[in-house]
Structures are given as C-alpha cells and as structure tokens.
Design a protein around this motif. Structure first.
Motif, PDB file in Angstrom:
ATOM      1  N   GLY A  35      46.734  66.486  31.083  1.00 24.63           N
ATOM      2  CA  GLY A  35      45.416  66.567  31.449  1.00 24.63           C
ATOM      3  C   GLY A  35      44.655  65.414  31.099  1.00 24.63           C
ATOM      4  O   GLY A  35      43.715  64.721  31.536  1.00 24.63           O
ATOM      5  N   ALA A  36      45.067  65.071  29.534  1.00 23.32           N
ATOM      6  CA  ALA A  36      44.300  63.640  28.735  1.00 23.32           C
ATOM      7  C   ALA A  36      44.723  62.569  29.665  1.00 23.32           C
ATOM      8  O   ALA A  36      43.653  61.587  29.952  1.00 23.32           O
ATOM      9  N   GLN A  37      45.780  62.389  30.342  1.00 28.33           N
ATOM     10  CA  GLN A  37      46.240  61.278  30.835  1.00 28.33           C
ATOM     11  C   GLN A  37      45.487  61.145  32.419  1.00 28.33           C
ATOM     12  O   GLN A  37      45.024  60.026  32.697  1.00 28.33           O
ATOM     13  N   LEU A  38      45.519  62.247  32.982  1.00 27.32           N
ATOM     14  CA  LEU A  38      44.836  62.296  34.249  1.00 27.32           C
ATOM     15  C   LEU A  38      43.240  62.108  34.069  1.00 27.32           C
ATOM     16  O   LEU A  38      42.719  61.254  35.024  1.00 27.32           O
ATOM     17  N   ALA A  39      42.598  62.830  33.054  1.00 29.09           N
ATOM     18  CA  ALA A  39      41.028  62.612  32.985  1.00 29.09           C
ATOM     19  C   ALA A  39      40.925  60.905  32.523  1.00 29.09           C
ATOM     20  O   ALA A  39      39.859  60.498  33.175  1.00 29.09           O
ATOM     21  N   ALA A  40      41.899  60.393  31.906  1.00 29.10           N
ATOM     22  CA  ALA A  40      41.455  59.142  31.359  1.00 29.10           C
ATOM     23  C   ALA A  40      41.610  58.138  32.668  1.00 29.10           C
ATOM     24  O   ALA A  40      40.967  57.234  32.961  1.00 29.10           O
ATOM     25  N   HIS A  41      42.669  58.570  33.459  1.00 29.14           N
ATOM     26  CA  HIS A  41      43.198  57.583  34.718  1.00 29.14           C
ATOM     27  C   HIS A  41      41.986  57.715  35.614  1.00 29.14           C
ATOM     28  O   HIS A  41      41.447  56.601  36.207  1.00 29.14           O
ATOM     29  N   LEU A  42      41.469  58.809  35.814  1.00 24.80           N
ATOM     30  CA  LEU A  42      40.391  59.098  36.927  1.00 24.80           C
ATOM     31  C   LEU A  42      39.006  58.960  36.401  1.00 24.80           C
ATOM     32  O   LEU A  42      38.083  58.877  37.032  1.00 24.80           O
ATOM     33  N   GLY A  43      38.753  58.591  35.137  1.00 25.83           N
ATOM     34  CA  GLY A  43      37.532  58.458  34.500  1.00 25.83           C
ATOM     35  C   GLY A  43      36.579  59.499  34.445  1.00 25.83           C
ATOM     36  O   GLY A  43      35.587  59.556  34.674  1.00 25.83           O
ATOM     37  N   LEU A  44      37.159  60.804  34.038  1.00 20.95           N
ATOM     38  CA  LEU A  44      36.466  62.149  34.154  1.00 20.95           C
ATOM     39  C   LEU A  44      36.217  62.533  32.654  1.00 20.95           C
ATOM     40  O   LEU A  44      37.027  62.241  31.864  1.00 20.95           O
ATOM     41  N   PRO A  45      35.220  63.402  32.418  1.00 16.69           N
ATOM     42  CA  PRO A  45      35.261  64.121  31.096  1.00 16.69           C
ATOM     43  C   PRO A  45      36.384  64.959  30.809  1.00 16.69           C
ATOM     44  O   PRO A  45      36.847  65.586  31.865  1.00 16.69           O
ATOM     45  N   TYR A  46      36.729  65.046  29.561  1.00 13.20           N
ATOM     46  CA  TYR A  46      38.034  65.864  29.297  1.00 13.20           C
ATOM     47  C   TYR A  46      37.489  67.187  28.510  1.00 13.20           C
ATOM     48  O   TYR A  46      36.728  66.842  27.387  1.00 13.20           O
ATOM     49  N   ALA A  47      38.111  68.313  28.649  1.00 16.10           N
ATOM     50  CA  ALA A  47      37.771  69.419  27.823  1.00 16.10           C
ATOM     51  C   ALA A  47      39.226  70.003  27.386  1.00 16.10           C
ATOM     52  O   ALA A  47      40.061  70.352  28.312  1.00 16.10           O
ATOM     53  N   PHE A  48      39.395  69.970  25.985  1.00 17.02           N
ATOM     54  CA  PHE A  48      40.716  70.490  25.739  1.00 17.02           C
ATOM     55  C   PHE A  48      40.327  71.814  25.261  1.00 17.02           C
ATOM     56  O   PHE A  48      39.402  72.197  24.483  1.00 17.02           O
TER      57      PHE A  48
END
Length: 328
Positions: free
Chosen positions: A173-186
């Motif tokens: 999820g971290a990689q996907l959020a970074a690639h799409l430029g989206l906020p990330y919730a862990f």
C-alpha cells in the motif's frame, strides 16, 4: 499538535445489538465533532459478531445525516470485495448528500476470513495487480466529465471531488500510495510490524499528483483514557479479549472488561497482545499525553486516527474527551 480523527468499528457489545451500535456511532461522531476531531471513519469488516459496519456507506449516511461539520469516510472500503463502479456510486451519493465532507479510504485486504470473502466475491482467483487497477478505475469515475462520451458513468460520483486514500499494513500500500500521489493511512493500531519501513518507503517514493503535492501520513493509534491509569488498563481488557478471540478463530461481540485479564493468559497470547497493541496509549490524561507525544515525535505522523474499543459507551466518549483535552 497534529489533527486527530476517529476510527470506529461500530462495536456490538455483549448484551446489545447492531441497532445500539449504530446509535452509539452517531453519538460518538457528534461528540467528536464538538471536541474538534477532524474525521470520523468507519471500517468495513464482514462476518464479525462484534462489528456492525459491514455496509460501510450505509452506516456513513446515517452518521452524516446526524452531523454537520466533521468529515466522514471509510477507513476503509475493502475494494477487492466490490466493483469500482459500485463504490464510486455509493461515495458519489454520500458526497452529493454531504458536500465537502467525504473521504474514501481503500484497502486491499478482504476484511474477513476466506469463506466470507468467497461469499462476497464468488471468486478468489485474483492477483495482486488487480487492486491498483481497481483503484485507478474508481478514481477515473470521479474524474470523468459530463459529455466526454464515456459509455459507463458513475452517477452520482462523476466530477465530484472526493479525496481518495490508500490504506495498508505492508509495503504494498505504501508503494501504491506513493506512485499515485495519494495520502496514506497505515493500520498501526493492529498491525504495527512494518509501520516504520512502510512510512519511509511512502515518503521516499512519493510522486506529487493533482490531489496531493507532498506526502501525508495518517497512523492508526489505540487510546484508552480514563481518570486513572488503573481504570484505563481495565477498559483496555475488552479489546484484549476481542483480539485473542479473533486470533484463535472465535470472534465475538466486544466483551465487558475483566480485571487482570492478561495475567490469565499463556505467554504466547500475552506476546500477541504486546505486539498487536504496540501503538497504544493506556492511562490517565498525563500518561496518554506522554505516549501520544512520543509516538508522534517518533513517527512524524501528519495525523492520528484514534480508535477506542471500550465496552461502556459513556466511558468511550470520556476517553475521546480526555485525549482531546490532553492534547490541546
């Protein structure tokens, strides 16, 4: 201090039913709104006797109608369980009803066991690449404009500005959020093992997008606050019991607290609880404040999503109030 938000599983407690859970959910959202919490999110789970928020969008509609300013959202929608168009329509409906207040967090896990996942999807033959494609498809429904010739349109949903978040408990999820430029919730409130590595990967690889120009990290955090440390420790035993029941294959309604519960467990079960509840603050206002400050300073979180699985509803409201006042 950074913003604080609420994550609610709409707990069904022993001796009560789902209707009571939803009424308590609305009461909690109103309470959080008065206290200045930024968001109120519900989480999608299925086939869980102690969680009422399976039909997440429906529950959010009820909460949204009873509040006025707090943001409402999903933390999250487990996208493999749904067609992206359906979720675009559901959250387009919410945004149409409550404009400027809706968030959509998306997760890759099923939010249930294998049997229930099969009942939801009728097909478990998916690969890890499907989730990114589904996220992009879903976002594309929101970005569509009337008259652009699309054969399939999300109505409502089309042309609405609904912030999309990626949820995760691993590096995927971290990689996907970074690639799409989206906020990330862990999901550090129950799966903290890869939190530091995932956040580092997300921040290092982040690519700016139309939605977000720099990384934004929200971390899940358990808080059990009370007038004394001893009382808070007692409240926390309800979620301890629930975790042990879930991990041993016997999920239950949220049970009442039990004094000295952890002392009755074998060492292996105590180790599970210690690991699962690593990201937690349990105690009085001073104890909770110190724990939260240390966590925020150590992680650099941009926002905390507080969850308080407390059996007694009034005690749960009190816990959120103590946290809000302790953190200013």
């Amino acid at each position: 201090m950074i913003p604080f938000s609420i994550l609610d599983l709409a707990p069904i407690v022993e001796g009560a039913d789902a209707g009571a859970a939803f009424r308590n959910a609305l009461d909690l959202a109103r309470h959080g709104e008065r206290l200045g919490y930024r968001r109120y999110w519900m989480a999608e789970h299925h086939s869980m006797p102690g969680i009422a928020s399976a039909a997440t969008a429906v529950g959010l509609a009820y909460v949204g109608a009873g509040t006025s300013t707090i943001r409402i959202g999903a933390g999250g929608i487990m996208l493999p369980n749904h067609a992206p168009l359906v979720i675009a329509e559901q959250f387009g409906t919410l945004e149409s009803l409550f404009p400027g207040r809706v968030d959509l967090g998306l997760g890759r896990a099923p939010g249930t066991d294998r049997a229930a996942a099969y009942a939801l999807r009728r097909n478990l033959a998916s690969d890890e690449n499907q989730f990114p494609r589904d996220v992009v498809e879903l976002m594309d429904y929101f970005r569509a404009a009337p008259g652009d010739g699309r054969q399939v349109r999300a109505i409502p949903g089309e042309s609405l500005d609904i912030p999309v978040w990626i949820l995760g408990s691993s590096l995927f999820g971290a990689q996907l959020a970074a690639h799409l430029g989206l906020p990330y919730a862990f999901a550090s409130h129950f799966a903290p093992a890869q939190m530091e590595e995932a956040v580092a990967v997300y921040r290092h690889r982040f690519q700016p997008s139309k939605q977000l120009d720099k990384p934004y990290v929200m971390l899940g955090f358990n808080a059990f606050a009370a007038d004394t440390d001893e009382e808070a420790q007692l409240f926390a035993t309800s979620v301890q019991q629930a975790f042990v029941a879930l991990r041993t294959g016997h999920p239950t309604k949220l049970p009442p607290p039990v004094r000295n519960y952890a002392e009755t467990l074998p060492a292996s079960a105590r180790a599970i609880l210690d690991q699962v509840l690593t990201c937690s603050a349990i105690g009085s206002a001073a104890t909770v404040r110190a724990a939260i400050e240390a966590f925020v300073n150590g992680t650099g979180a941009d926002e905390l999503m507080i969850t308080s699985q407390i059996y007694d509803h009034e005690a749960r409201l009190r816990s959120y109030k103590i946290v809000a006042e302790a953190m200013g």
